[in-house]
Design an enzyme around this catalytic site. Structure first.
Site, PDB file in Angstrom:
ATOM      1  N   HIS A  94     -34.962  49.078  35.122  1.00 27.88           N
ATOM      2  CA  HIS A  94     -35.575  50.054  36.034  1.00 27.88           C
ATOM      3  C   HIS A  94     -34.894  49.972  37.408  1.00 27.88           C
ATOM      4  O   HIS A  94     -34.644  50.992  38.055  1.00 27.88           O
ATOM      5  CB  HIS A  94     -37.061  49.762  36.229  1.00 27.88           C
ATOM      6  CG  HIS A  94     -37.936  50.066  35.046  1.00 27.88           C
ATOM      7  ND1 HIS A  94     -38.003  51.312  34.475  1.00 27.88           N
ATOM      8  CD2 HIS A  94     -38.806  49.285  34.350  1.00 27.88           C
ATOM      9  CE1 HIS A  94     -38.887  51.275  33.458  1.00 27.88           C
ATOM     10  NE2 HIS A  94     -39.368  50.061  33.369  1.00 27.88           N
ATOM     11  N   HIS A 136     -35.644  43.702  31.350  1.00 25.58           N
ATOM     12  CA  HIS A 136     -36.293  45.019  31.280  1.00 25.58           C
ATOM     13  C   HIS A 136     -36.509  45.599  32.682  1.00 25.58           C
ATOM     14  O   HIS A 136     -36.094  46.724  32.978  1.00 25.58           O
ATOM     15  CB  HIS A 136     -37.639  44.904  30.554  1.00 25.58           C
ATOM     16  CG  HIS A 136     -38.422  46.180  30.524  1.00 25.58           C
ATOM     17  ND1 HIS A 136     -38.412  47.039  29.453  1.00 25.58           N
ATOM     18  CD2 HIS A 136     -39.212  46.776  31.457  1.00 25.58           C
ATOM     19  CE1 HIS A 136     -39.168  48.096  29.729  1.00 25.58           C
ATOM     20  NE2 HIS A 136     -39.667  47.964  30.945  1.00 25.58           N
ATOM     21  N   GLU A 137     -37.165  44.838  33.526  1.00 30.80           N
ATOM     22  CA  GLU A 137     -37.482  45.363  34.866  1.00 30.80           C
ATOM     23  C   GLU A 137     -36.204  45.629  35.652  1.00 30.80           C
ATOM     24  O   GLU A 137     -36.138  46.569  36.453  1.00 30.80           O
ATOM     25  CB  GLU A 137     -38.400  44.398  35.621  1.00 30.80           C
ATOM     26  CG  GLU A 137     -39.780  44.230  34.984  1.00 30.80           C
ATOM     27  CD  GLU A 137     -40.512  45.542  34.745  1.00 30.80           C
ATOM     28  OE1 GLU A 137     -40.276  46.517  35.482  1.00 30.80           O
ATOM     29  OE2 GLU A 137     -41.317  45.600  33.788  1.00 30.80           O
ATOM     30  N   HIS A 147     -31.699  51.759  37.429  1.00 29.18           N
ATOM     31  CA  HIS A 147     -31.952  53.205  37.412  1.00 29.18           C
ATOM     32  C   HIS A 147     -32.174  53.702  38.850  1.00 29.18           C
ATOM     33  O   HIS A 147     -31.696  54.766  39.241  1.00 29.18           O
ATOM     34  CB  HIS A 147     -33.178  53.469  36.537  1.00 29.18           C
ATOM     35  CG  HIS A 147     -33.321  54.869  36.047  1.00 29.18           C
ATOM     36  ND1 HIS A 147     -34.417  55.289  35.343  1.00 29.18           N
ATOM     37  CD2 HIS A 147     -32.533  55.969  36.161  1.00 29.18           C
ATOM     38  CE1 HIS A 147     -34.283  56.570  35.037  1.00 29.18           C
ATOM     39  NE2 HIS A 147     -33.149  57.007  35.531  1.00 29.18           N
TER      40      HIS A 147
HETATM   41 ZN   LIG Z   1     -40.835  49.307  32.034  1.00 31.02          ZN
END
Ligand SMILES: [Zn+2]
Length: 674
Positions: free
Chosen positions: A468, A464-465, A471
């Site tokens: 980011h 998940h991290e 991104h």
């Molecule tokens: Zn998050």
């Protein structure tokens, strides 16, 4: 006395901050000079005798505040991931001053007059798409910050912002201090029965570090539900642990939450909105609180029904122990028992297949190579702010350099709970900067010489991290204002949630989930059972999340002037009104430790996770069904969405990938709510 390292741009690769030279005493002077420098730059823009142009106003604004950005990025990370009393002191001191600094820019009448003038004739300026959007978004930001208000209202606005900034800083420190103070101290290992030998050793080590030699300490993590609750066999210990967690910071932060909600309501009225939530959501992809309410209203009844069905299953297991009614401190424990007996899944038994280094290189990095072609090389020659932190250089498929990724994976006393991504250097073509991004996790450190073995949830968090991080790394915009993860709050969790899908993609899982001793792959049958067990517990997980979401909205739809006497009472009433007062399922965060909304940037925005999940579920289906290969799909997703930051409308980017508007069907199916 050496010069303050923040005063000059870093000369390191990618302008990595010169961590080896940075000392605590550098922060305050750097903040002070940074604010002064930017105010001088703003004064120069505002007083320019030339008529306003895009270059002499908007571009000049983009270039301003370089020193403040340098120190702010490093400081924000340190205050979260490696704080000290001195750093906390600087935070308390500068938070209100930074709020005043932002107001000084947004409420500068001469500066705003130039932006307003340009905005009025924007169609005739011959601007390209990104530049036009910069003018529009900056204009909106100034208006939302009060640029059009009269002098008296602006004066009040400055007071509100300063008090809110100080309040947020105090809220964070109260949570941190009381979480430490309420850590559960136990006298004997017997009380920890049910925990793994590693966890018991960790609790003993924890006790030593905190001066309780010979005892055992369970530290409190972010959420209401502490992970140990799933395993502790002693019901009274479970009860004490949960009570410690649920009672955190109530005395200090309850009144503070009441105060902050009133200040936010007053500010919203000043700015022309009925409530703080209406003000916040107006600038998000959701647009209106009604749109958010409409989605939540569809989710609450089926989620509660699912949770009640789960409760019946748990009650069966608890009855065998003579428990007549499942209490909140029993839920996780019996859920784990049911999971093990019905699905024959033992989450702890999976750990040997999830060794951190392997999950990182052969899972998380490998998936990024599959989808986007990027590769990673560790750079031990580059120094970060703590010996735990790893630095990796990221390369494009053609070998070109892309940016740096820093990983700070371990828990320590100086780090706040949870997991998050930060940007240390923001990408911008205008400023010639490439991204330096980082991930923070809170993985417990193993005994010396032992491997770091992750839980299923920790593996998911790592993916998940890193979503980011990608991104931020793939950001390819001209203006720093639009870079990377600076997208609407209710959109930013979408790319990170999408990245979680790689965790269980067969070709990725087969590559990383190997036994840390034997190297044997995780048996496919175990994966299947784990996937089947994912469905179980969705009721509880969705309810605790929705409860926190509706609590956030309740605090921020309080109209100006409405008195709240007691935070806990307000909370109970809000949950009952939302149909979410499920006694055995406390909200994921209670008011007094809901740092996302009182100390972070998520006020009236905690709904963003489920809102983003609508797009996430759609996009996971798109990756699977679009008929292209993984690499080609990854390229489309990167080009049309990840690289764009906020340089175009977020939903336009979604449509450019998937080809249509988002629908809620896939989310409802995934959460068992259809
Ligand atoms: Zn998050």
């Amino acid at each position: 006395m050496t010069e303050n390292p923040f005063f000059r741009p870093s000369t390191l690769v990618y302008e990595l901050p010169p961590f080896a030279e940075i000392r605590e005493e550098h922060y305050l002077p750097a903040f002070e000079r940074g604010m002064a420098e930017q105010l001088a730059e703003i004064a120069e823009i505002a007083a320019n005798p030339e008529p306003p142009t895009f270059d002499n106003t908007l571009i000049a604004l983009e270039r301003s505040g370089a020193l403040l950005k340098r120190v702010g990025a490093v400081f924000d990370n340190q205050v979260s991931s490696d704080t000290t009393p001195g750093v906390d002191g600087v935070d308390a001191e500068v938070s209100p001053r930074l709020a005043a600094h932002r107001d000084a820019i947004h409420l500068d009448a001469a500066l705003f007059a130039r932006i307003e003038e340009l905005y009025g004739r924007r169609a005739g300026l011959g601007l390209d798409e990104e530049s036009l959007r910069l003018l529009e978004r900056r204009h909106t930001a100034f208006v939302r910050a009060g640029a059009r208000l009269g002098a008296a209202d602006q004066r009040r606005l400055r007071e509100l912002n300063a008090e809110l900034a100080a309040g947020a800083s105090a809220f964070r420190r109260n949570v941190s201090a009381d979480s430490k103070a309420r850590a559960l101290v136990l006298d004997s290992a017997a009380e920890l029965a049910g925990l793994s030998p590693d966890a018991i050793a960790g609790a003993a080590e924890n006790a030593r570090a905190l001066g309780h030699d010979g005892k055992y300490v369970l530290s409190l993590k972010n959420f209401s539900n502490q992970t140990e609750l799933a395993f502790l066999t002693d019901r009274s210990v479970r009860e004490r642990l949960l009570a410690a967690s649920l009672g955190r910071a109530a005395r200090t932060n309850g009144p503070l939450a009441i105060r902050m909600s009133a200040l936010r309501a007053e500010r919203a009225r000043l700015l022309g909105y009925d409530t703080h939530a209406a003000y916040v959501v107006a600038d998000e992809t959701a647009g209106t609180v009604e749109a958010v309410d409409a989605l939540l209203a569809r989710l609450v009844p089926p989620a509660v029904a699912n949770a009640r069905r789960e409760a019946v299953e748990l009650a069966g297991a608890a009855a065998a122990d003579g428990i007549e009614e499942i209490a909140a401190h029993d839920w996780a424990y019996y859920a784990e028992l049911v999971r093990q007996s019905s699905y024959r899944v033992d989450a702890a038994a999976l750990r040997p297949w999830f060794e951190l280094e392997r999950v990182l290189r052969d899972g998380v990095f490998f998936a990024a190579t599959l989808a986007y072609g990027v590769t990673f090389t560790e750079r031990p020659d580059l120094t970060a702010y703590h010996p735990d932190v790893r630095v990796f250089e990221v390369f494009e498929e053609d070998g070109g350099s892309l940016g740096l990724f820093l990983g700070d994976f371990h828990a320590r006393a100086s780090k706040r709970g949870g997991a998050w991504m930060d940007e240390l250097v923001t990408q911008s073509r205008l400023l010639g900067r490439r991204p330096v991004v980082m991930n923070n996790l809170n993985v417990a450190r193993p005994a010396p010489g032992e491997p770091v073995l992750l839980s299923w949830d920790e593996v998911r968090t790592l993916f998940h991290e890193f979503g980011h991080a990608l991104h931020g790394l793939f950001s390819d915009v001209r203006y720093p204002y639009f870079a990377g993860t600076d997208v609407p709050r209710d959109f930013v969790e979408f790319p990170s949630q999408v990245n979680e899908m790689w965790m269980v993609r067969p070709e990725v899982l087969a590559n990383y989930a190997k036994h840390h001793v034997t190297g044997e792959p995780l048996p496919a049958e175990l994966v299947g059972r784990m996937a089947a067990a994912e469905g179980f517990g969705q009721g509880q997980r969705t309810v605790e999340y929705l409860a926190a979401t509706l609590l956030d909205l309740a605090w921020h739809t309080v109209p100006q002037g409405q008195e709240i006497a007691d935070a806990e009472e307000f909370e109970a009433r809000a949950l009952a009104k939302a149909g979410l007062a499920v006694a055995a399922i406390p909200p994921r965060y209670r008011t007094a430790y809901f740092s996302h909304v009182f100390a972070g940037g998520y006020s009236a925005g905690y709904y963003a996770y489920i809102w983003s999940e609508v797009l996430d579920a759609e996009t996971v289906d798109w990756f699977r069904d679009n008929g292209r290969g993984v690499r080609e799909s990854g390229e489309v997703f990167r080009r049309e969405l990840l690289s764009r930051g906020d340089s175009r409308d977020a939903l336009d980017s979604f449509r450019a990938v998937v080809g249509r508007d988002p629908r809620t069907g896939p989310l409802l199916a995934r959460r068992g709510l259809a």
